[in-house]
Design an enzyme around this catalytic site. Structure first.
Site, PDB file in Angstrom:
ATOM      1  N   SER A   1     101.945  51.557   7.609  1.00  0.00           N
ATOM      2  CA  SER A   1     102.490  51.039   6.340  1.00  0.00           C
ATOM      3  C   SER A   1     102.907  52.139   5.365  1.00  0.00           C
ATOM      4  O   SER A   1     103.702  51.905   4.452  1.00  0.00           O
ATOM      5  CB  SER A   1     101.461  50.140   5.662  1.00  0.00           C
ATOM      6  OG  SER A   1     100.380  50.897   5.170  1.00  0.00           O
TER       7      SER A   1
ATOM      8  N   VAL B   1      98.714  43.743   6.794  1.00  0.00           N
ATOM      9  CA  VAL B   1      99.899  43.203   7.460  1.00  0.00           C
ATOM     10  C   VAL B   1     100.495  44.315   8.322  1.00  0.00           C
ATOM     11  O   VAL B   1     101.706  44.509   8.388  1.00  0.00           O
ATOM     12  CB  VAL B   1     100.956  42.690   6.451  1.00  0.00           C
ATOM     13  CG1 VAL B   1     101.890  41.688   7.126  1.00  0.00           C
ATOM     14  CG2 VAL B   1     100.323  42.036   5.234  1.00  0.00           C
ATOM     15  N   ALA B   2      99.603  45.081   8.980  1.00  0.00           N
ATOM     16  CA  ALA B   2     100.006  46.197   9.853  1.00  0.00           C
ATOM     17  C   ALA B   2     101.016  47.099   9.131  1.00  0.00           C
ATOM     18  O   ALA B   2     100.788  47.480   7.986  1.00  0.00           O
ATOM     19  CB  ALA B   2     100.528  45.669  11.186  1.00  0.00           C
ATOM     20  N   CYS B   3     102.148  47.382   9.787  1.00  0.00           N
ATOM     21  CA  CYS B   3     103.106  48.338   9.214  1.00  0.00           C
ATOM     22  C   CYS B   3     103.721  47.861   7.909  1.00  0.00           C
ATOM     23  O   CYS B   3     104.309  48.659   7.182  1.00  0.00           O
ATOM     24  CB  CYS B   3     104.225  48.618  10.207  1.00  0.00           C
ATOM     25  SG  CYS B   3     103.651  49.611  11.562  1.00  0.00           S
ATOM     26  N   SER B   4     103.639  46.573   7.625  1.00  0.00           N
ATOM     27  CA  SER B   4     104.241  46.064   6.389  1.00  0.00           C
ATOM     28  C   SER B   4     103.220  45.899   5.271  1.00  0.00           C
ATOM     29  O   SER B   4     103.520  45.275   4.246  1.00  0.00           O
ATOM     30  CB  SER B   4     104.956  44.740   6.660  1.00  0.00           C
ATOM     31  OG  SER B   4     106.053  44.969   7.501  1.00  0.00           O
TER      32      SER B   4
END
Ligand code: CO8
Length: 374
Positions: A334, A154-157
């Site tokens: 992340s 979820v990319a950066c998350s």
């Protein structure tokens, strides 16, 4: 229902550092080479001359002063401009597994637990070095944990969404514990020849051990609640996928195979999204701003974090209340909020509440409300 708790964290930091001064010197040398090689086309108006980068701009626009990387030599060579990473044999640990395991072992040590205590491994990162077998299953095998493992992106998350997935399984009783591991080799998917973004990212790996609170061996953070939200946007995008070969243009190294963003739009659109998300999460949990002793925010941009901190607390936070690590690590996707949490949480008193929050491509926002115990 069981109560999940963060009982250990770990951070693997590569040994090589690139300062803004080194980065800009290499970039500007590349610009000189490019403009000389393309002088005829530039003079004819067929292509644009490239402009220099500047240390002053980078620090003012982002707050970043340096970044850790796995290979600095290739990145700083103006004729290469990307990391040079050795091709590993299939029977060797992959790079993501190697750095992820380093962080995972630190998390297990901190929690005074062994790999046999782990039921689930989630490798949650913004890019996987291969599609399959899952890097998480490789880590499960190398660490010798039981249970099962899977990758998620979820990319950066990725880290906060991974924590929510693990916490939910602990609450439901399907697992007792999980390692959420975030190996972020951002240097390999950054376009170091693009001055708009060449300063943004660094490499790192983080790991978070989440267990049933009753199994905690020492001081820990009870997970009060978690919340995830997504809203589609093309403003941060990478088109490097398995369909790439089937395009008429084939596998030519095109710009959209690396990180692309419209940073200004991201800045404007993500700020309200994050502030409102945190406000709703706190309101639903009856947590007041005055209850929060610490904010561990996603590490993309200092101005962005200053704004969010002020909005959440209703006043300008002290630097210690909202620690930033991006000046040293840059954006590590992340892993950023977990680095901040890992390095700046042990001083909190019993009962102190805090909030981990990530945000980025997707768009995605993930928040974890925690309370220190012990
Ligand atoms: N040196 C000098 N000048 C520059 C440079 C540079 N390096 N770069 C740009 N400029 C110039 C621009 O050309 C522009 O000039 P002009 O005004 O003449 O057009 C001027 O400086 C201003 O440029 P910007 O408007 O782009 O500058 P900003 O003030 O907006 O700052 C930032 C740029 C720092 C990128 C800022 O917009 C920002 O931080 N935005 C938020 C971005 C964000 O949070 N993104 C999240 C991405 S991370 C994520 O989701 C994970 C993705 C997956 C990981 C991928 C790993 C590789």
């Amino acid at each position: 229902m069981h109560i999940p708790a963060i009982t250990g964290t770990g951070v693997y930091t590569p040994s090589q550092v690139i300062t803004n001064a080194e980065l800009v010197a290499a970039f500007n040398a590349y610009v000189d080479l490019y403009n000389t090689e393309n002088a005829v086309d530039i003079d004819a108006g067929i292509c644009d001359a490239k402009a220099y980068s500047s240390e002053g701009f980078i620090e003012k626009a982002s707050g970043i002063k340096q970044r850790y990387v796995i290979d600095k030599q290739g990145i700083l060579d103006p004729t290469v401009m990307h990391p040079l990473l050795r091709q590993r044999a299939d029977d060797e640990p992959s790079l993501m597994a190697e750095i992820g395991m380093n962080a995972a072992r630190q998390a297990l040590d901190q929690a005074k637990k062994s790999s046999h205590d782990v039921d689930l491994v989630i490798c949650a990162a913004s890019n996987m070095e291969r599609a399959y077998p899952a890097v998480a299953i490789e880590i499960q095998n190398l660490l010798g944990t039981g249970g099962f493992a899977f990758d998620m992106n979820v990319a950066c998350s990725s880290a906060t969404f991974g924590i929510q997935a693990a916490a939910d399984m602990i609450r439901a009783g399907s697992i007792r514990s999980a390692l959420v591991i975030n190996p972020e080799i951002c240097s390999a998917h950054l376009e170091w020849r693009d001055r708009d973004c060449h300063f943004i990212f660094g490499d790192v790996a983080t790991a978070t051990l989440i267990e049933r609170e009753q199994d905690a061996n020492s001081a820990h953070f009870k997970v009060i609640s978690t919340r995830c939200a997504t809203e589609f946007s093309n403003n941060i995008r990478n088109n490097n996928g398995y369909l790439r070969r089937s395009r008429p243009t084939g596998m030519a190294d095109q710009r959209d195979m690396q990180f692309m963003q419209n940073g200004r739009k991201v800045f404007k659109e993500v700020l309200p999204l994050v502030s409102e998300h945190i406000a709703r999460h706190m309101a639903d949990g009856c947590v007041q701003a005055s209850d929060l002793k610490r904010l561990w925010l996603h590490q993309a941009n200092k101005t962005m974090n200053d704004f969010i901190g002020k909005k959440v607390l209703g006043r300008t936070p002290d630097p210690a209340e909202q620690p930033n690590i991006l000046q040293d690590y840059a954006n590590t996707s992340s892993a950023g909020s977990i680095i901040a949490f890992s390095k700046y949480s042990n001083d909190l008193q019993d009962g102190a509440k805090g909030l981990i929050c990530s945000f980025g491509a997707g768009y995605s926002v993930g928040s974890v409300l925690v309370e220190r115990q012990g």
